[in-house]
Design an enzyme around this catalytic site. Sequence first.
Site, PDB file in Angstrom:
ATOM      1  CG  ASP A  72      -0.150  -0.096   2.461  1.00 18.20           C
ATOM      2  OD1 ASP A  72      -0.723  -0.089   3.590  1.00 18.20           O
ATOM      3  OD2 ASP A  72       1.142  -0.402   2.399  1.00 18.20           O
ATOM      4  CG  ASP A 115      13.063 -20.320   2.673  1.00 19.51           C
ATOM      5  OD1 ASP A 115      12.801 -19.651   2.072  1.00 19.51           O
ATOM      6  OD2 ASP A 115      12.369 -20.709   3.742  1.00 19.51           O
ATOM      7  CG  HIS A 117      10.263 -17.868   1.154  1.00 20.34           C
ATOM      8  ND1 HIS A 117      10.815 -17.819   2.681  1.00 20.34           N
ATOM      9  CD2 HIS A 117      10.464 -16.560   0.988  1.00 20.34           C
ATOM     10  CE1 HIS A 117      10.996 -16.588   2.980  1.00 20.34           C
ATOM     11  NE2 HIS A 117      10.818 -15.840   2.105  1.00 20.34           N
ATOM     12  CD  GLU A 122       8.213 -20.194   4.499  1.00 19.00           C
ATOM     13  OE1 GLU A 122       9.407 -20.148   3.615  1.00 19.00           O
ATOM     14  OE2 GLU A 122       8.422 -19.297   5.417  1.00 19.00           O
TER      15      GLU A 122
HETATM   16  P1  PGA Z   1      14.018  -9.703   2.221  1.00 16.84           P
HETATM   17  O1  PGA Z   1      12.945 -10.892   2.453  1.00 16.84           O
HETATM   18  O2  PGA Z   1      13.675  -9.015   1.176  1.00 16.84           O
HETATM   19  O3  PGA Z   1      13.744  -8.877   3.478  1.00 16.84           O
HETATM   20  O4  PGA Z   1      15.222 -10.586   2.167  1.00 16.84           O
HETATM   21  C1  PGA Z   1      12.439 -11.507   1.224  1.00 16.84           C
HETATM   22  C2  PGA Z   1      11.612 -12.760   1.591  1.00 16.84           C
HETATM   23  O5  PGA Z   1      11.674 -13.178   2.845  1.00 16.84           O
HETATM   24  O6  PGA Z   1      10.820 -12.942   0.809  1.00 16.84           O
END
Ligand code: PGA
Length: 263
Positions: A72, A115, A117, A122
């Site tokens: 937003d 990781d 994602h 996840e």
């Molecule tokens: P970050 O987070 O840009 O703060 O590294 C990215 C994410 O976890 O998707």
Amino acid sequence: MKLIILDHYFQASEWAAKYIRNRIIQFNPGPDKYFTLGLPTGSTPLGCYKKLIEYYKNGDLSFKYVKTFNMDEYVDNTHILNGNAADLQAECDAFEKKIKAAGGIELFVGGIGPDGHIAFNEPGSSLVSRTRVKTLAMDTILANARFFDGDLTKVPTMALTVGVGTVMDAREVMILITGAHKAFALYKAIEEGVNHMWTVSAFQQHPRTVFVCDEDATLELKVKTVKYFKGLMLVHNKLVDPLYSIKEKEIEKSQSSKKPYSD
Ligand code: PGA
């Protein structure tokens, strides 16, 4: 797939902002034709957002006919998931409907976690998932504690997120990856196969994906891969150079309307 490699975070952020600027201007949005932009949260896009704000303040870019989903930051036309809704799944379903009603997303900008994602999809998330409630992985809770005074107990354990399938439906996807801590995820994203344990790898099967990264993020890639994509930078830089401005568009419009009648 395109892989854009810039020296540092600042250059990567600026390249991404220029790309978004050119895409919006070339799309030529208007009251009957909004540009729909998907935007990520997290810290990675902040440099890019700063540049976009600068372009807006200088009068080079307008968000008047841009609809955003997820954040937003800009004036009206924004849609953000409400994590406090009474019926969370109904909230997610309504979000998908709003995207559809807006004509789908033209450009989805995403960040990734270490990781791998994309949004909060996840490891192990379905690669055809839609907007839904997700339980956050411990890696994500640890990585995001910095937004909650470094206190693990304050980090929410669940989140609402668009699905991998929701992002895959966008006409174009731009993924920002910076920092050595994301290097293994970038390697999994582009040098290994599609795998639900690294959900960002799904974008190997998207017809139009551009990864924008800095040197640090390439640390786990083969030298051959890095050389190959760096060799393409001359061509890829044409996507942001020339850099368009709505000021020029307005001048063009006023000049064409003043053209004397000739036959
Ligand atoms: P970050 O987070 O840009 O703060 O590294 C990215 C994410 O976890 O998707």
